[in-house]
Design an enzyme around this catalytic site. Sequence first.
Site, PDB file in Angstrom:
ATOM      1  NE  ARG A 110      25.729  16.972 -31.490  1.00  0.00           N
ATOM      2  CZ  ARG A 110      26.077  15.771 -31.096  1.00  0.00           C
ATOM      3  NH1 ARG A 110      27.358  15.450 -31.011  1.00  0.00           N
ATOM      4  NH2 ARG A 110      25.166  14.866 -30.765  1.00  0.00           N
ATOM      5  CB  THR A 408      33.141  12.406 -25.487  1.00  0.00           C
ATOM      6  OG1 THR A 408      32.113  11.916 -26.338  1.00  0.00           O
ATOM      7  CG2 THR A 408      33.211  13.905 -25.621  1.00  0.00           C
ATOM      8  CD  GLU A 428      27.991   9.330 -30.454  1.00  0.00           C
ATOM      9  OE1 GLU A 428      27.030   8.653 -30.110  1.00  0.00           O
ATOM     10  OE2 GLU A 428      28.253  10.413 -29.912  1.00  0.00           O
ATOM     11  CD  GLU A 447      29.399  13.258 -32.355  1.00  0.00           C
ATOM     12  OE1 GLU A 447      28.322  13.051 -31.776  1.00  0.00           O
ATOM     13  OE2 GLU A 447      30.498  13.220 -31.781  1.00  0.00           O
ATOM     14  CB  SER A 474      25.200  16.906 -27.655  1.00  0.00           C
ATOM     15  OG  SER A 474      26.310  16.563 -26.852  1.00  0.00           O
ATOM     16  CB  SER A 475      24.428  14.120 -22.970  1.00  0.00           C
ATOM     17  OG  SER A 475      23.234  13.484 -23.334  1.00  0.00           O
TER      18      SER A 475
END
Length: 598
Positions: A110, A408, A428, A447, A474-475
């Site tokens: 990330r 994404t 993003e 992001e 984040s997911s």
Amino acid sequence: MRRPVARNLAVLAVSAAVVSVGAAAPPSSAPAREKVPVAVGYGGAVASVDADASAAGIEVLRKGGNAVDAAVATAAALGVTEPYSAGIGGGGYFVYYDAKSRTVHTIDGRETAPLSADSHLFEENGKALAFADAVSSGLSVGTPGTPATWQKALDEWGTERLRTVLRPAERIARNGFTVDDTFRSQTASNETRFRYFPDTARLFLPNGALPVVGSTFKNPDLARTYEELGRNGVDAIYHGDLGQDIAATVNKPPVDPASGWNARPGKLSAKDLAAYRTKLQAPTKTSYRGLDVYSIAPSSSGGTTVGEALNILERTDLSKASEVQYLHHFIEASRVAFADRGRWVGDPAFEDVPTKDLLSQKYADSRACLIKDNAVLTSPLAPGDPRHPAACADRGTAAPTTYEGENTTHLTVADKWGNVVSYTLTIEQTGGSGITVPGRGFLLNNELTDFSFTPANPAVHDPNLPGPGKRPRSSISPTIVLDKQGRPVVALGSPGGATIITTVLGTLTGFLDRHLPLVDAIAAPRASQRNAAQTELEPGLYNSDLRTQLEAIGHSFKLNPEIGAATGVQRLPDGRWLAAAEKVRRGGGSAMVVDPTP
């Protein structure tokens, strides 16, 4: 992004009539590679959003590379053909299954906030910036993690050098790919802000116009960037001239003065780039229907939220439930899990994230009892306390789910030795920050807008506020499912911002509980409930009798034209691999195998 017009590596040798960055040649007469959503065979498999990218991974597998090598090759190619979704200006999460040891490993790649960032990063004059003002600015750009992820994965588990696996992508960038309707339409949707930045306009608006469908789009700047990475390694970004170019671009975005756009500068420094590290960490693990479900741990909320929802659903026999009851329980389990996600999940380097407690069956049972067959929970639902489970408790303070960009990309790879990779990477939202690094051929991420700009609810601690070197929540939910002998059953993932979680959950339950073939579980119409007053439905559900029946229970819905875009691989009992991708969403995906011999 998905392109309905497939591309062939043969296209890469088309006319050299146009060679400038972002140049669009006349339509090519070379045959296009057909996109197919499902493929079965031996020797390994690749599923991605793009035919050229899947072919790059297959090329590496055929030359003896393993799943990790092929995953990096596929990801690098996606940076060329899906530049609005992913690339070396972004980050992601990498989940790897090692067939020899039958173990799962993960990399948190990330992006991170600058070391100078604080909780007021997106505040101006005491107020939160408008989202649109923050996106197309240097403020939104986090330190890229994708190049470091590629190198870490290759160092830990790969068999090839970075230079080798970048070659297919370098070739595509130099020789070009075929523009399709999706690429053109997504360029069009970003045209206004792309024109703010002359380098972005030169690349993606060749000759000042939208790229022509059927033309060949080349990116020699990106080809040279990949060549430099292959020659000098990722130190070129984290300690070298490429990194200096990134920092300079973030700190003084090259905006067109005539545009009038206030491209607020960021504060990304050489120190931030040098300090960046990926994180090797244990995956999340959830037992479901006698299988072990592995995913990514925080800083992503994907593994904990999908895992908690699965644990809530564990007590309901979804295989025997009617379609209405299946969807009702799916929606309510998602609502509950998102309520807990918003309260508890952030970057564990900064926040006390109760990951183990969120994934405990005891806690899931204490939350599952809130769900009734004939009633709907109110949103936003208050979180529980996973550290002190109390039956049917929801007495905390609710917090709404914050927005995450939806564009994404996800790829899934398996090799002939049985190794598997599930990898989601992103910049993003569509087009990221909109800022291209001059002369380098790639867009920078936005992001940091995944952080809460201000506390989601002032009455409760928000674990997702910005901080120095902090990773935004984040997911992303790359997932690998093993049987009790530690052998792979299925691996999958999806793009889609916060809808990633519900897409992965729905695909898993469709495949494992409803016994749909993997490609049909991916194609099934989707619902997404994220602790909101209304549940989003795709047209296939919104326009069906199921919606009416669910509304009779108390559900409220709104239409979402398209949710997610998954890919996956499945190990079949006879040892073959099945690769699956979208049939229609985002133009359809591309599934390939090394040897399709019956």
